[in-house]
Design an enzyme around this catalytic site. Structure first.
Site, PDB file in Angstrom:
ATOM      1  N   ASP B  17      10.727  38.784  27.509  1.00  0.00           N
ATOM      2  CA  ASP B  17      11.109  40.161  27.218  1.00  0.00           C
ATOM      3  C   ASP B  17       9.830  40.935  26.902  1.00  0.00           C
ATOM      4  O   ASP B  17       9.106  40.596  25.971  1.00  0.00           O
ATOM      5  CB  ASP B  17      12.062  40.144  25.999  1.00  0.00           C
ATOM      6  CG  ASP B  17      12.792  41.468  25.844  1.00  0.00           C
ATOM      7  OD1 ASP B  17      12.740  42.290  26.773  1.00  0.00           O
ATOM      8  OD2 ASP B  17      13.415  41.657  24.777  1.00  0.00           O
ATOM      9  N   ASP B 112      12.047  45.043  32.512  1.00  0.00           N
ATOM     10  CA  ASP B 112      11.184  44.443  31.484  1.00  0.00           C
ATOM     11  C   ASP B 112      11.729  43.118  30.934  1.00  0.00           C
ATOM     12  O   ASP B 112      11.402  42.728  29.820  1.00  0.00           O
ATOM     13  CB  ASP B 112      10.955  45.446  30.337  1.00  0.00           C
ATOM     14  CG  ASP B 112      12.256  45.878  29.664  1.00  0.00           C
ATOM     15  OD1 ASP B 112      13.334  45.500  30.163  1.00  0.00           O
ATOM     16  OD2 ASP B 112      12.184  46.576  28.651  1.00  0.00           O
ATOM     17  N   GLU B 113      12.539  42.431  31.721  1.00  0.00           N
ATOM     18  CA  GLU B 113      13.207  41.246  31.193  1.00  0.00           C
ATOM     19  C   GLU B 113      13.508  40.270  32.333  1.00  0.00           C
ATOM     20  O   GLU B 113      13.966  40.703  33.391  1.00  0.00           O
ATOM     21  CB  GLU B 113      14.533  41.721  30.581  1.00  0.00           C
ATOM     22  CG  GLU B 113      15.126  40.852  29.532  1.00  0.00           C
ATOM     23  CD  GLU B 113      16.500  41.402  29.126  1.00  0.00           C
ATOM     24  OE1 GLU B 113      17.351  40.598  28.784  1.00  0.00           O
ATOM     25  OE2 GLU B 113      16.701  42.639  29.184  1.00  0.00           O
TER      26      GLU B 113
END
Lengths: 366, 402
Positions: B17, B112-113
């Site tokens: 993350d 973003d993950e």
């Protein structure tokens, strides 16, 4: 009718008039070339009712007469023959005998009386142009001629002769090409729209003649060069006001070697198959023009060119084929690419001097 | 030689993350903003919201999705940046490249993950914890920071990555899942929102350990049909695999008619519907296609497909429909009974449009199509697919209701 003609001259005459053969099968007579004797000459004609072509060559006339023969077949036969005299003998029974050396062909004729009469054109204005200049200008602007029959005016080239200047303009609404050239000793003023295909054909077949005379009547235009007469209809309607499309200013100007740009654009275009846009980005700090293209599931290409940019950094995308066309026909060894914004037309012109402008609309991304 | 005592003998999944991703990118690109509260989003003057906040801004209580005005009151000295999604995507792709160099099994969840399957011997060789540290170091090399959870399942890895932010690596070794989860509040489990948590509290469940002891019947009653899965996950049992992102090759939709149809208008109306659905899905996936395929299944079960490739990539029904109708009419003669009609698109690329010199206003026509399509998408996202339909499709629905 019985005539003998040197194979080379016969082939030239047949190739010339073949440009006028119709591909429409509804009128079979138009697939034929009309051949008739006139004094010590043989006159060849073809028409698709839009253009009509007539040419002649010297022959030995044993028996005067006329006939219509399948244009494609006769041309193919003559092309395959050795360089010798070709004899063409037409009997009353509706067949023709073509002989050359040991080769003999018989072919059916088409009814000569059904053949359309060659149009009579009485031009109100006539101008004479050097063939070389004419052909080069046609070649340059014809890339921008539209193939879309739904807007007939764009399938033509605007031809203007005005105060010793020859100007041709074409646009398919994605790009616009304007070429202007001063012709010494040219007089007369004309302005008309001529089918692009007709002008290209004239440029192709007029190669050997020194000059082309262009006569304009109300509905038609007649080109005469050497022994050939080429008549085309004019395109009705008003050509778009191209002057207002030409950008008056630009944000970025890049001076670039034309041959170098052409090579690079062609290389990067390998990755821009179909309509994948080709991106151009200009960096003033790095003095580079970067060409790139990415095709999903295929790959990417990029190439940096060292250039002399003026103005702002900018990014724009074009259809690669339109860009290749423009760079290919642009005037001058060094050219300028002028860009205003990613949504406004880019302009190719000679780095110094004028007389050539190729405008192309960008591809908007996203 | 004896194996080292801590060898990982189980499935190993990483959840990576990115830490305050958008704000970190802004601080990376604008060094003078480092150490200062940075808020990415609509400026406070308007009615914008916060897309992301740097940790410095979070210290003032600024959170994602907060109204910009409120964020400005909480943190008056913040630097405001407009989101630059192209730049975020660019860096996200670089981060993704790092993941792909570690394992082929990468599932990107959002910009973003991502989940990575690094099971030793299956998809990776090195120790999962060492890999997590290596990823963190290499992401750091890009000037960014991430937090990583290491576990035996997606759920455990996901919860772990959030335990120690920013720049943490939280490891839950095989067999330790239940112990790790037991003391955590139930709300950390993805799928347990505020309302569900409230219902759970009413029956005395506050932690994942308590949730894990719930019986199946109560689970369904309290949490719906997905309840038993949530209970299993609360105990650390989550068999879901990391699904590598396969590139989408085509998007299509089919309709089987209740009875064979022969009428031109019926078939055209169905095609319109299919085209509209496919276009919506294209826009949702951010794809644009060039090749259209119409699929026909006749009453006798023979199936025929016909395709056409456009000049440019598009994601708009206004571009697709005329061509789809033309393909249909070339492939099908009205009167021939159809039992199924399908429409699909493939050959994806960037949506691009060749602009015209001679159009009255070059952008007008197309701009309208796009903004109409996007407005309709927004209504459907919010109120459902049937909330807004075109008249020519609506007619049919009414007739069928009669």
């Amino acid at each position: 009718m019985k005539v003998s003609i040197a194979r080379g001259e016969l082939l030239d005459a047949l190739s010339t008039v073949s440009k006028g053969l119709s591909s429409r099968t509804t009128l079979p007579i138009l697939s034929g070339i009309h051949i008739a004797t006139k004094g010590d000459m043989v006159v060849f004609q073809a028409t698709d009712l839009e253009i009509s072509i007539k040419t002649s060559c010297k022959a030995r006339i044993d028996e005067p007469g006329q006939a219509v023969l399948s244009g494609r077949l006769l041309t193919d036969i003559v092309r395959s023959l050795p360089e010798a005299a070709v004899t063409l003998e037409v009997s009353a029974g509706g067949s023709a005998l073509v002989t050359c050396g040991q080769s003999k062909f018989t072919m059916k004729t088409l009814p000569a009386d059904d053949y359309p009469k060659f149009p009579e054109v009485d031009p109100s204005t006539t101008v004479s142009l050097p063939t070389e200049t004419f052909s080069r200008v046609v070649h340059q602007v014809s890339k921008a001629v539209s193939k879309d029959e739904t807007r007939p005016i764009l399938t033509g080239i605007l031809v203007v002769v005005d105060s010793g200047i020859l100007r041709m303009v074409a646009t398919d609404s994605y790009r616009l090409c304007v070429r202007e050239v001063a012709v010494e000793g040219m007089s007369g003023d004309i302005e008309l729209v001529i089918p692009g295909k007709a002008l290209e054909d004239v440029a192709k077949i007029a190669g050997a003649a020194e000059s082309i005379s262009l006569g304009v009547s109300e509905n038609q235009v007649v080109f005469t060069f050497g022994d050939t007469t080429f008549i085309s209809r004019r395109i009705e309607g008003s050509f778009p006001n191209y002057r207002q499309l030409l950008p008056k200013e630009h944000a970025t100007r890049v001076i670039i070697d034309r041959a170098e740009l052409l090579e690079a654009v062609k290389r990067v275009s390998l990755m821009a198959q179909h309509s994948t846009p080709l991106r151009i980005s200009v960096s003033t700090a790095e003095h580079t023009l970067t060409l790139s293209a990415a095709a999903q599931d295929v790959g990417e290409a990029t190439e940096d060119l060292q250039v002399t940019p003026e103005g702002e950094d900018i990014e724009i995308a074009f259809n690669h084929a339109y860009l290749v066309d423009g760079v290919q026909v642009a005037e001058g060894d060094t050219i300028a690419l002028e860009i205003t914004s990613p949504l406004k037309p880019g302009v190719l012109k000679p780095a110094d001097g004028d007389g050539f402008t190729y405008l192309l609309m960008p591809v908007r991304l996203g | 030689m004896a194996e080292p005592p801590l060898t990982w003998h189980a499935r190993a999944i990483l959840h990576v993350d990115m830490d305050a991703f958008f704000a970190s990118v802004e601080q990376l690109d604008n060094p003078e903003w480092r150490g200062r509260p940075v808020i990415v989003g609509g400026a406070p003057g308007g009615r914008g919201v916060v897309s992301a906040a740097s940790y410095e801004a979070r210290a003032f209580g600024v959170r994602s999705a907060m109204a910009s005005g409120q964020a400005a009151r909480l943190c008056p000295d913040a630097v405001w940046a407009r989101p630059r999604f192209d730049r975020y995507r660019e860096l996200s792709a670089e981060v993704h490249d790092i993941f792909r160099s570690v394992t082929p099994r990468v599932q990107q969840v959002s910009i973003d993950e991502a989940y990575l399957d690094v099971t030793p011997g299956a998809y990776a060789e090195a120790d999962p914890v060492a890999l997590a540290r290596e990823i963190q170091r290499r992401v750091g090399g890009l000037g960014l920071s991430c937090s990583i959870g290491v576990g035996t399942s997606k759920t455990v890895a996901k919860i772990a990555s959030d335990r120690d932010k920013p720049h943490g690596v939280t490891v839950v070794r095989p067999g330790r899942e239940a112990v790790f989860l037991a003391v955590l509040p139930a709300t950390v489990l993805p799928g347990i929102g505020a309302a569900t948590a409230e219902r759970l509290r009413d029956v005395g469940i506050h932690t994942l350990g308590e949730l894990a002891r719930l019986d199946a019947t109560s689970a369904v009653r309290l949490l719906g049909s997905g309840g038993p899965d949530l209970v299993a996950r609360a105990a650390g049992v989550d068999p879901r695999a990391v699904v590598a992102d396969d590139t989408v090759k085509s998007v299509s939709n089919e309709h089987t008619f209740a009875r064979d149809v022969r009428e031109r208008t019926d078939v055209e109306r169905t095609l319109r519907q299919l085209v509209a659905r496919v276009a919506v899905r294209l826009r949702h996936k951010g794809l644009a296609a060039r090749t259209l395929t119409v699929k026909l299944r006749y009453a006798d079960f023979t199936t025929k497909t016909a395709s056409r490739t456009l000049g440019v990539h598009t994601d708009l029904e206004d571009d697709l429909l005329p061509v789809a109708l033309d393909v249909l009419h070339r492939a099908w003669t009205a009167g021939a009974g159809l039992r199924l009609l399908g429409f699909g698109v493939s050959n994806f690329g960037e949506p691009a449009r060749q602009l015209e010199l001679l159009a009255e206003t070059p952008e007008e026509g197309h701009g309208r199509s796009r903004s109409l399509a996007e407005s309709i998408d927004a209504v459907r996202d919010r109120f459902g697919d049937d909330a807004i339909v075109f008249g020519h499709i609506q007619n049919r629905a009414d007739e069928e209701d009669e």
